[in-house]
Write an enzyme that holds these catalytic residues in place. Structure first.
Site, PDB file in Angstrom:
ATOM      1  N   SER A 132      41.922  -0.105   7.923  1.00 18.54           N
ATOM      2  CA  SER A 132      41.437   1.367   7.662  1.00 18.54           C
ATOM      3  C   SER A 132      39.975   1.298   7.314  1.00 18.54           C
ATOM      4  O   SER A 132      39.711   0.649   6.133  1.00 18.54           O
ATOM      5  CB  SER A 132      42.392   2.226   6.939  1.00 18.54           C
ATOM      6  OG  SER A 132      41.655   3.401   6.727  1.00 18.54           O
ATOM      7  N   GLY A 134      37.423   2.879   9.098  1.00 17.51           N
ATOM      8  CA  GLY A 134      36.229   3.180  10.116  1.00 17.51           C
ATOM      9  C   GLY A 134      35.143   2.057  10.113  1.00 17.51           C
ATOM     10  O   GLY A 134      35.315   0.783   9.489  1.00 17.51           O
ATOM     11  N   LYS A 204      50.441   1.589   7.931  1.00 15.59           N
ATOM     12  CA  LYS A 204      49.154   2.023   8.345  1.00 15.59           C
ATOM     13  C   LYS A 204      49.371   3.260   9.249  1.00 15.59           C
ATOM     14  O   LYS A 204      48.652   4.212   9.187  1.00 15.59           O
ATOM     15  CB  LYS A 204      48.344   0.884   9.506  1.00 15.59           C
ATOM     16  CG  LYS A 204      47.148   1.549  10.119  1.00 15.59           C
ATOM     17  CD  LYS A 204      46.067   2.044   9.129  1.00 15.59           C
ATOM     18  CE  LYS A 204      44.982   2.365   9.366  1.00 15.59           C
ATOM     19  NZ  LYS A 204      44.511   3.007  10.950  1.00 15.59           N
ATOM     20  N   HIS A 207      49.745   5.873   6.873  1.00 13.27           N
ATOM     21  CA  HIS A 207      48.450   6.545   6.297  1.00 13.27           C
ATOM     22  C   HIS A 207      47.753   7.328   7.259  1.00 13.27           C
ATOM     23  O   HIS A 207      47.252   8.282   6.900  1.00 13.27           O
ATOM     24  CB  HIS A 207      47.781   4.861   6.142  1.00 13.27           C
ATOM     25  CG  HIS A 207      46.091   5.250   5.968  1.00 13.27           C
ATOM     26  ND1 HIS A 207      45.296   5.442   7.300  1.00 13.27           N
ATOM     27  CD2 HIS A 207      45.337   5.085   4.985  1.00 13.27           C
ATOM     28  CE1 HIS A 207      44.235   5.765   6.590  1.00 13.27           C
ATOM     29  NE2 HIS A 207      44.080   5.429   5.297  1.00 13.27           N
ATOM     30  N   ASN A 208      47.889   7.076   8.544  1.00 13.39           N
ATOM     31  CA  ASN A 208      47.176   7.997   9.266  1.00 13.39           C
ATOM     32  C   ASN A 208      47.841   9.303   9.684  1.00 13.39           C
ATOM     33  O   ASN A 208      47.183  10.355   9.698  1.00 13.39           O
ATOM     34  CB  ASN A 208      47.267   7.282  10.978  1.00 13.39           C
ATOM     35  CG  ASN A 208      46.178   6.328  10.966  1.00 13.39           C
ATOM     36  OD1 ASN A 208      45.804   5.651  10.177  1.00 13.39           O
ATOM     37  ND2 ASN A 208      45.532   6.184  12.124  1.00 13.39           N
ATOM     38  N   GLU A 211      46.520  11.180   6.655  1.00 17.97           N
ATOM     39  CA  GLU A 211      45.143  11.430   6.892  1.00 17.97           C
ATOM     40  C   GLU A 211      44.944  12.760   7.901  1.00 17.97           C
ATOM     41  O   GLU A 211      44.157  13.561   7.546  1.00 17.97           O
ATOM     42  CB  GLU A 211      44.615  10.248   7.793  1.00 17.97           C
ATOM     43  CG  GLU A 211      43.143  10.315   8.504  1.00 17.97           C
ATOM     44  CD  GLU A 211      42.891   9.191   9.272  1.00 17.97           C
ATOM     45  OE1 GLU A 211      42.790   8.106   8.576  1.00 17.97           O
ATOM     46  OE2 GLU A 211      42.558   9.427  10.436  1.00 17.97           O
ATOM     47  N   HIS A 474      82.278  22.659  15.828  1.00 24.34           N
ATOM     48  CA  HIS A 474      81.205  21.759  15.296  1.00 24.34           C
ATOM     49  C   HIS A 474      81.871  21.052  13.832  1.00 24.34           C
ATOM     50  O   HIS A 474      81.417  20.099  13.547  1.00 24.34           O
ATOM     51  CB  HIS A 474      79.766  21.848  15.437  1.00 24.34           C
ATOM     52  CG  HIS A 474      79.328  21.780  16.840  1.00 24.34           C
ATOM     53  ND1 HIS A 474      79.459  20.897  17.553  1.00 24.34           N
ATOM     54  CD2 HIS A 474      78.729  22.895  17.329  1.00 24.34           C
ATOM     55  CE1 HIS A 474      78.688  21.172  18.729  1.00 24.34           C
ATOM     56  NE2 HIS A 474      78.446  22.333  18.660  1.00 24.34           N
TER      57      HIS A 474
HETATM   58  C1  6PG Z   1      41.256   4.571   9.792  1.00 17.72           C
HETATM   59  C2  6PG Z   1      41.485   5.613  10.768  1.00 17.72           C
HETATM   60  C3  6PG Z   1      41.251   5.132  12.145  1.00 17.72           C
HETATM   61  C4  6PG Z   1      40.845   6.072  13.104  1.00 17.72           C
HETATM   62  C5  6PG Z   1      42.197   6.987  13.799  1.00 17.72           C
HETATM   63  C6  6PG Z   1      41.973   8.331  13.872  1.00 17.72           C
HETATM   64  O1  6PG Z   1      42.180   4.339   9.100  1.00 17.72           O
HETATM   65  O2  6PG Z   1      40.138   4.169   9.871  1.00 17.72           O
HETATM   66  O3  6PG Z   1      43.014   6.184  10.503  1.00 17.72           O
HETATM   67  O4  6PG Z   1      42.535   4.417  12.346  1.00 17.72           O
HETATM   68  O5  6PG Z   1      40.180   6.958  12.580  1.00 17.72           O
HETATM   69  O6  6PG Z   1      42.534   6.161  14.779  1.00 17.72           O
HETATM   70  O7  6PG Z   1      42.704   8.755  14.921  1.00 17.72           O
HETATM   71  P1  6PG Z   1      42.865  10.059  15.709  1.00 17.72           P
HETATM   72  O8  6PG Z   1      41.809   9.962  16.811  1.00 17.72           O
HETATM   73  O9  6PG Z   1      44.188  10.315  16.221  1.00 17.72           O
HETATM   74  O10 6PG Z   1      42.095  11.126  14.867  1.00 17.72           O
END
Ligand code: 6PG
Length: 501
Positions: A132, A134, A204, A207-208, A211, A474
């Site tokens: 993670s 970017g 991960k 994490h997303n 996010e 049920h």
């Molecule tokens: C990270 C991000 C990276 C990406 C996601 C976003 O941790 O660097 O999470 O993995 O930005 O894939 O995905 P979306 O396009 O679903 O927002």
């Protein structure tokens, strides 16, 4: 003729792959690189002469495999899905050995990683790692979430430890200052072995999911501030910058301030945010998190809500039509008062705590399902730097789980209990303001519903059980009988309504 002796290779030179390769080379590792379109690789090598570790460009996968010393560590950064299997197959054909390690560093579904580890056993060691941060994270220090065979990890560990983001050992704050060719010295690396097979990719994914909620909450705070106080983007930017000096200090708050200050390149009188279409995209990791929560029966409603909020945003055409037909209250503008801004900040903070609580609940359940032994303190600690959700308060989550690794829910930790105690009046005011003014704030609302439901000793599910028993026999359990004993009542036959009335 090159003097390089790579132990590591990387396949897939899109921007993440290029940056990760440069980061690895910056730390003195010679690295072989390959890209399907070889001209991209040639260009990459030409543009980056004299890295501390040498970049060795390879024209074919055979050449690539031959260039790396055994056991090879091969990092694959291709689109998650069938492309991963395709490249692994080609690597096998190109001569990989059974003890070579293939590290899938993409956003792969954790069950694919579990399957792949089994499928390729005996041919190679398949290993998964979340990455993670970017493009910039990959270049100067990502957060790395590895999972797989522990023996394979020993080979990857020196590289992952070297290239990961670093945080201050005492404060947990990211150590800034990485530059090309000058990696960060000292600090604690934002990586740790998380467990076997799919554990890294699972963490991960969560994490997303978090996010998604973090971003949704920030956008709701922005929308409320804007709608209620009528502030302009640059004024809002100041608020987010101020918030970044508080418990909310995080990467996403920081970039939000930058985003809000940005002018439209086509018209410098406008702010860019005002000309960006309000329809969010998604690649699927948030959806995976939400649907896994449904599969496991774990209430992660804010994570799901954040995914649905993106879905709702995407049906722009329908919303445009509905906006002309469906009525709601007229927004009552408020005077730009510090108290409202602070209330929205508290609402964001309390909701954020709930989102993390949900993410950690998911991981707690998944570890039972997959027989992992996740260390939640360690997971929180490797998110303190390098990743998209890096935030100052991850130090507090680290502390919470280090103090009590058996913590049932983050909300039960004394520090977080106090934080919510402190902020909840404001949080409730903000949710009320949103409802009274008809301003959508689904993540704020669902986080509050999560909090209130979690702290509720008695929920109305007794009525649901009675209804289920009424129409479908049920059965139900009783409060005055041992759990696991089920009862059914012969509901009165007379006057029973017909389903098809
Ligand atoms: C990270 C991000 C990276 C990406 C996601 C976003 O941790 O660097 O999470 O993995 O930005 O894939 O995905 P979306 O396009 O679903 O927002």
């Amino acid at each position: 003729m090159t003097s390089a002796n790579p132990r590591v290779g990387l396949i897939g030179l899109a921007v993440m792959g290029k940056n990760l390769a440069l980061n690895i080379a910056d730390h003195g590792f010679d690295i072989a690189v390959f890209n399907r379109t070889t001209s991209v690789m040639d260009e990459f090598i030409k543009e980056n002469p004299g890295t501390p570790g040498q970049l060795v460009g390879c024209q074919s996968l055979k050449e690539f495999v031959a260039a790396i010393a055994r056991p090879r560590v091969i990092i694959v950064l291709v689109k998650a899905g069938p492309a991963v299997d395709s490249i692994v197959q080609q690597l096998i054909e190109a001569g990989l050995d059974a003890d070579d390690i293939v590290v899938d560093a993409g956003n792969s579904l954790w069950t694919d990683t579990i399957r792949r580890e089994k499928d390729y056993a005996g041919k190679l060691k398949f290993f998964g790692s979340g990455v993670s941060g970017g493009e910039l994270g990959a270049r100067f220090g990502p957060s790395l979430m590895p999972g797989g065979d522990p023996k394979s990890w020993k080979h990857l560990e020196p590289i992952w430890t070297a290239i990961a983001a670093k945080v201050d050992a005492r404060t947990g704050q990211p150590i800034p200052g990485a530059e090309p060719g000058k990696p960060v010295q000292g600090g604690v690396p934002c990586t740790a072995y998380l467990g076997p097979n799919g554990a890294g990719h699972y963490v991960k994914m969560v994490h997303n999911g978090i996010e998604y909620v973090d971003m949704q909450l920030i956008s709701e705070a922005y929308f409320l501030l804007r709608s209620l106080l009528g502030l302009k983007p640059d004024e809002l930017a100041e608020i987010f910058s101020d918030w970044n000096q508080t418990e909310l200090d995080s990467y996403l708050i920081e970039i939000t301030a930058d985003v809000l200050r940005q002018k439209d390149p086509r018209n410098k009188k406008k702010f860019l945010v005002d000309v960006i279409l309000d329809a969010a995209g998604q690649k699927g990791t948030g959806k995976w998190t939400a649907s896994n929560a449904l599969d496991m029966g774990i209430p992660a409603n804010s994570i799901a809500e954040a995914v649905f909020a993106r879905c709702m945003s995407a049906i722009k055409g329908e919303r445009l039509i509905a906006s002309k037909k469906l009525r709601g209250p007229v927004i009552k503008k408020l005077r730009a008062g510090k108290a409202v801004v602070e209330a929205i900040r508290q609402a964001l903070y309390c909701s954020k705590i709930c989102a993390y609580a949900q993410g950690f609940q998911l991981m707690r359940e998944a570890q039972k399902e997959y027989n992992w032994k996740l260390d939640f303190g360690s997971i929180a600690s490797i998110w303190r730097g390098g990743c998209i959700i890096r935030a100052k308060f991850l130090q507090k989550i680290t502390d919470a789980y280090q103090t009590n690794p058996q913590l049932v829910n983050l909300l039960m930790d004394p520090y977080f209990r106090r934080q919510i105690q402190n902020g909840q009046d404001d949080w409730r005011k903000v949710v009320t303001l949103a409802a009274n003014n008809g301003i959508p704030a689904p993540a704020f609302m669902s986080a509050l519903a999560y909090y209130d439901a979690y702290r509720c000793a008695v929920l109305p599910a007794n009525l649901i059980q009675a209804q289920r028993d009424y129409f479908g026999a049920h059965t139900y359990e009783r409060v005055d009988s041992p759990s696991g004993q089920f009862f059914h009542v012969d509901w009165p036959a007379e006057n029973r309504p017909e389903i098809k009335a």
